[in-house]
Design a protein around this motif. Sequence first.
Motif, PDB file in Angstrom:
ATOM      1  N   LEU A  22      47.381 -92.169  24.750  1.00  0.00           N
ATOM      2  CA  LEU A  22      48.325 -91.961  23.798  1.00  0.00           C
ATOM      3  C   LEU A  22      47.904 -90.548  23.208  1.00  0.00           C
ATOM      4  O   LEU A  22      48.739 -89.614  22.881  1.00  0.00           O
ATOM      5  N   MET A  23      46.709 -90.449  22.724  1.00  0.00           N
ATOM      6  CA  MET A  23      46.256 -89.293  22.119  1.00  0.00           C
ATOM      7  C   MET A  23      46.258 -87.968  22.990  1.00  0.00           C
ATOM      8  O   MET A  23      46.432 -87.010  22.480  1.00  0.00           O
ATOM      9  N   PHE A  24      45.945 -88.318  24.193  1.00  0.00           N
ATOM     10  CA  PHE A  24      45.855 -86.972  24.961  1.00  0.00           C
ATOM     11  C   PHE A  24      47.586 -86.505  25.035  1.00  0.00           C
ATOM     12  O   PHE A  24      47.828 -85.454  25.345  1.00  0.00           O
ATOM     13  N   ASP A  25      48.479 -87.551  25.152  1.00  0.00           N
ATOM     14  CA  ASP A  25      49.847 -87.272  25.221  1.00  0.00           C
ATOM     15  C   ASP A  25      50.206 -86.349  23.899  1.00  0.00           C
ATOM     16  O   ASP A  25      51.118 -85.486  23.941  1.00  0.00           O
ATOM     17  N   VAL A  26      49.735 -86.758  23.058  1.00  0.00           N
ATOM     18  CA  VAL A  26      50.121 -86.203  21.504  1.00  0.00           C
ATOM     19  C   VAL A  26      49.677 -84.902  21.671  1.00  0.00           C
ATOM     20  O   VAL A  26      50.294 -83.809  21.237  1.00  0.00           O
ATOM     21  N   ASP A  27      48.245 -84.524  21.921  1.00  0.00           N
ATOM     22  CA  ASP A  27      47.894 -83.306  22.237  1.00  0.00           C
ATOM     23  C   ASP A  27      48.616 -82.223  22.968  1.00  0.00           C
ATOM     24  O   ASP A  27      48.658 -81.157  22.858  1.00  0.00           O
ATOM     25  N   ARG A  28      49.252 -83.122  24.074  1.00  0.00           N
ATOM     26  CA  ARG A  28      50.015 -82.328  25.022  1.00  0.00           C
ATOM     27  C   ARG A  28      51.241 -81.683  24.480  1.00  0.00           C
ATOM     28  O   ARG A  28      51.557 -80.451  24.804  1.00  0.00           O
ATOM     29  N   ILE A  29      51.898 -82.457  23.605  1.00  0.00           N
ATOM     30  CA  ILE A  29      53.204 -81.874  23.075  1.00  0.00           C
ATOM     31  C   ILE A  29      53.021 -81.184  21.916  1.00  0.00           C
ATOM     32  O   ILE A  29      54.118 -80.563  21.385  1.00  0.00           O
ATOM     33  N   GLY A  75      47.596 -74.658  17.177  1.00  0.00           N
ATOM     34  CA  GLY A  75      48.075 -74.141  15.628  1.00  0.00           C
ATOM     35  C   GLY A  75      48.713 -75.321  14.842  1.00  0.00           C
ATOM     36  O   GLY A  75      49.095 -75.193  13.668  1.00  0.00           O
ATOM     37  N   GLY A  76      49.429 -76.211  15.722  1.00  0.00           N
ATOM     38  CA  GLY A  76      50.325 -77.073  15.076  1.00  0.00           C
ATOM     39  C   GLY A  76      49.519 -78.250  14.330  1.00  0.00           C
ATOM     40  O   GLY A  76      48.172 -78.397  14.605  1.00  0.00           O
ATOM     41  N   LEU A  77      50.090 -79.204  13.470  1.00  0.00           N
ATOM     42  CA  LEU A  77      49.426 -80.139  12.693  1.00  0.00           C
ATOM     43  C   LEU A  77      49.669 -81.527  13.466  1.00  0.00           C
ATOM     44  O   LEU A  77      50.680 -81.873  13.646  1.00  0.00           O
ATOM     45  N   PHE A  78      48.616 -82.256  13.288  1.00  0.00           N
ATOM     46  CA  PHE A  78      48.649 -83.498  13.548  1.00  0.00           C
ATOM     47  C   PHE A  78      48.368 -84.573  12.280  1.00  0.00           C
ATOM     48  O   PHE A  78      47.361 -84.357  11.718  1.00  0.00           O
ATOM     49  N   TRP A  79      49.395 -85.372  11.796  1.00  0.00           N
ATOM     50  CA  TRP A  79      49.190 -85.729  10.665  1.00  0.00           C
ATOM     51  C   TRP A  79      49.137 -87.381  10.718  1.00  0.00           C
ATOM     52  O   TRP A  79      49.958 -88.168  11.321  1.00  0.00           O
ATOM     53  N   LEU A  80      47.927 -87.902  10.535  1.00  0.00           N
ATOM     54  CA  LEU A  80      47.611 -89.566  10.794  1.00  0.00           C
ATOM     55  C   LEU A  80      47.687 -90.009   9.533  1.00  0.00           C
ATOM     56  O   LEU A  80      46.975 -89.737   8.573  1.00  0.00           O
ATOM     57  N   ARG A 111      36.440 -85.652  19.930  1.00  0.00           N
ATOM     58  CA  ARG A 111      36.662 -85.108  21.179  1.00  0.00           C
ATOM     59  C   ARG A 111      37.517 -83.849  21.563  1.00  0.00           C
ATOM     60  O   ARG A 111      37.539 -83.113  22.172  1.00  0.00           O
ATOM     61  N   PHE A 112      38.689 -83.996  20.506  1.00  0.00           N
ATOM     62  CA  PHE A 112      39.858 -83.141  20.704  1.00  0.00           C
ATOM     63  C   PHE A 112      39.443 -81.458  20.068  1.00  0.00           C
ATOM     64  O   PHE A 112      40.111 -80.752  20.305  1.00  0.00           O
ATOM     65  N   GLY A 113      38.477 -81.566  19.265  1.00  0.00           N
ATOM     66  CA  GLY A 113      38.067 -80.434  18.565  1.00  0.00           C
ATOM     67  C   GLY A 113      39.057 -79.870  17.579  1.00  0.00           C
ATOM     68  O   GLY A 113      39.092 -78.794  17.314  1.00  0.00           O
ATOM     69  N   TYR A 114      39.932 -80.862  16.885  1.00  0.00           N
ATOM     70  CA  TYR A 114      40.866 -80.383  15.670  1.00  0.00           C
ATOM     71  C   TYR A 114      40.112 -79.959  14.520  1.00  0.00           C
ATOM     72  O   TYR A 114      38.991 -80.682  14.487  1.00  0.00           O
ATOM     73  N   LYS A 115      40.372 -78.912  14.006  1.00  0.00           N
ATOM     74  CA  LYS A 115      40.177 -78.721  12.532  1.00  0.00           C
ATOM     75  C   LYS A 115      40.374 -79.769  11.546  1.00  0.00           C
ATOM     76  O   LYS A 115      41.665 -79.904  11.373  1.00  0.00           O
ATOM     77  N   LYS A 116      39.909 -80.242  10.594  1.00  0.00           N
ATOM     78  CA  LYS A 116      40.096 -81.105   9.727  1.00  0.00           C
ATOM     79  C   LYS A 116      40.478 -80.442   8.494  1.00  0.00           C
ATOM     80  O   LYS A 116      39.636 -79.805   7.859  1.00  0.00           O
ATOM     81  N   LEU A 117      41.879 -80.370   8.343  1.00  0.00           N
ATOM     82  CA  LEU A 117      42.364 -79.768   7.021  1.00  0.00           C
ATOM     83  C   LEU A 117      42.336 -80.798   5.795  1.00  0.00           C
ATOM     84  O   LEU A 117      42.054 -80.297   4.594  1.00  0.00           O
ATOM     85  N   LYS A 118      42.493 -82.085   5.928  1.00  0.00           N
ATOM     86  CA  LYS A 118      42.256 -82.945   5.063  1.00  0.00           C
ATOM     87  C   LYS A 118      41.756 -84.283   5.786  1.00  0.00           C
ATOM     88  O   LYS A 118      42.545 -84.575   6.820  1.00  0.00           O
ATOM     89  N   TRP A 119      41.038 -84.932   5.148  1.00  0.00           N
ATOM     90  CA  TRP A 119      40.555 -86.250   5.455  1.00  0.00           C
ATOM     91  C   TRP A 119      40.112 -87.257   4.734  1.00  0.00           C
ATOM     92  O   TRP A 119      39.080 -86.898   4.047  1.00  0.00           O
ATOM     93  N   VAL A 120      40.607 -88.190   4.500  1.00  0.00           N
ATOM     94  CA  VAL A 120      40.450 -89.326   3.477  1.00  0.00           C
ATOM     95  C   VAL A 120      40.569 -90.604   4.149  1.00  0.00           C
ATOM     96  O   VAL A 120      41.242 -91.211   4.741  1.00  0.00           O
ATOM     97  N   ALA A 175      44.650 -88.350   7.685  1.00  0.00           N
ATOM     98  CA  ALA A 175      44.086 -86.888   7.804  1.00  0.00           C
ATOM     99  C   ALA A 175      45.129 -85.986   8.178  1.00  0.00           C
ATOM    100  O   ALA A 175      46.244 -86.495   8.899  1.00  0.00           O
ATOM    101  N   VAL A 176      44.991 -84.793   8.172  1.00  0.00           N
ATOM    102  CA  VAL A 176      46.049 -83.773   8.727  1.00  0.00           C
ATOM    103  C   VAL A 176      44.787 -82.775   9.374  1.00  0.00           C
ATOM    104  O   VAL A 176      43.966 -82.126   9.036  1.00  0.00           O
ATOM    105  N   LEU A 177      45.114 -82.837  10.823  1.00  0.00           N
ATOM    106  CA  LEU A 177      44.300 -82.045  11.968  1.00  0.00           C
ATOM    107  C   LEU A 177      45.180 -80.811  12.317  1.00  0.00           C
ATOM    108  O   LEU A 177      46.503 -80.871  12.629  1.00  0.00           O
ATOM    109  N   GLN A 178      44.437 -79.721  12.740  1.00  0.00           N
ATOM    110  CA  GLN A 178      45.048 -78.557  13.323  1.00  0.00           C
ATOM    111  C   GLN A 178      44.645 -78.508  14.781  1.00  0.00           C
ATOM    112  O   GLN A 178      43.281 -78.354  15.047  1.00  0.00           O
ATOM    113  N   LYS A 179      45.626 -78.419  15.741  1.00  0.00           N
ATOM    114  CA  LYS A 179      45.352 -78.238  17.005  1.00  0.00           C
ATOM    115  C   LYS A 179      44.522 -76.937  17.233  1.00  0.00           C
ATOM    116  O   LYS A 179      45.255 -75.747  17.143  1.00  0.00           O
TER     117      LYS A 179
END
Length: 420
Positions: free
Chosen positions: A348-355, A359-364, A384-393, A412-416
Amino acid sequence: MGSVSLKIGDGTARFKRATLCSSAVNILMLFSVLTTNLFALYAFTYSPKQHISNPLNHPQKNISLISEQVSLIIREIDSSQRKLAQMEKELLGYDTLDLSRPNLASELKLFLQHHQLPLGKDSRTGITEMVASVGHSCEKSADLLSQYMSYKVYGPCPDDWSLAQKLIVKGCEPLPRRRCFAKTVPKVGLSSLPLSLWKPVSEKIVTWSGLGCKNFDCLNTKKLSRDCVGCFDLVNGFETQKYVKARSKNDFLMDDVLAMGNGGIRIGFDIGGGSGTFAARMAERNVTVITNTLNVDAPYSEFIAARGLFPLFLSLDHRFPFYDNVFDLVHATSGLDVGGKPEKLEFLMFDVDRILRAGGLFWLDNFYCANDEKKRALTRLIERFGYKKLKWVVGDKIDAAGSGKPEGYLSAVLQKPVRT
């Protein structure tokens, strides 16, 4: 001849193509026929040296021997043909339902049968026939599928949406199309945007069949999920404060997250979005959000649509029906945890990464971590996806609708990243 285009139904179909696999099967069949003929020639011409007597002396015995050899050859040919047919079926990969099985609805047989192209083989693509699309897991629920496809053609569809959803949850997706008219419910009293975002939805415009609760008051007393406790109350519940007022450090404010996108957030996808409040808050900020939903124990899809938002009726076992790199934002809650199986979460995470675009944001958002091991596994997967951690709590929240004990959550808010 040129290419051939054939549209059946609404155009959704799968194709049977001449491939290396089918060529290999044809070669194997030719080899089998040649071998069988050589065996037959040998059987009729071979004579053991010890039997040097004139065969005319025992005509009845020789006829019986020949008859026995012919029967043996025929059995071998039949067996080879059955094995080859099964091998071809497995190589082609689309025949998962045996249409000869008893008690199978005639509509299902009609939908799944192969449709030959009217002008023969397409010279450009090699396509010879079209095959209807149906989920491979439907084979495991053939009786339910046959029940779903039993109806009067051009008549009203049975009130069986819960049966359809049960099939989807079992992996029978996509479902075959049907030639019947779905039940219509008068949508009286709908408001226009933006008033519709927070106006209470009338219980009369919602289908309650197949649900335990028959009104919103009943739903608001239940913990439908970790992310939906009283989520149908748009007047007095916490939904009115969600994303604009935090109850814990794990609750991120929407404006803060949008600011991390530097003004580039325009379209988003919400996974397991409950009653659509995330999409409603985004709509107030001119961001279009599609909300993934299933009607598990509640009429989520109809409720979201009544708010003027876009529900997508889709299970998380299905590949997201979007092209690559199209969303600016993907938002997910504990609903991302697809049954607690790590391998399913990874798919599922790979499909999230695909779409999600670079530079887009993944908000967990408030992902439930049952224990430290699960938190570490999720952390390793994200890294493993190498996202930048903009916020992590990581923090604890009180399970207000359950035991009242503190539970661990990750937000978390992560940037692809841009990958080359």
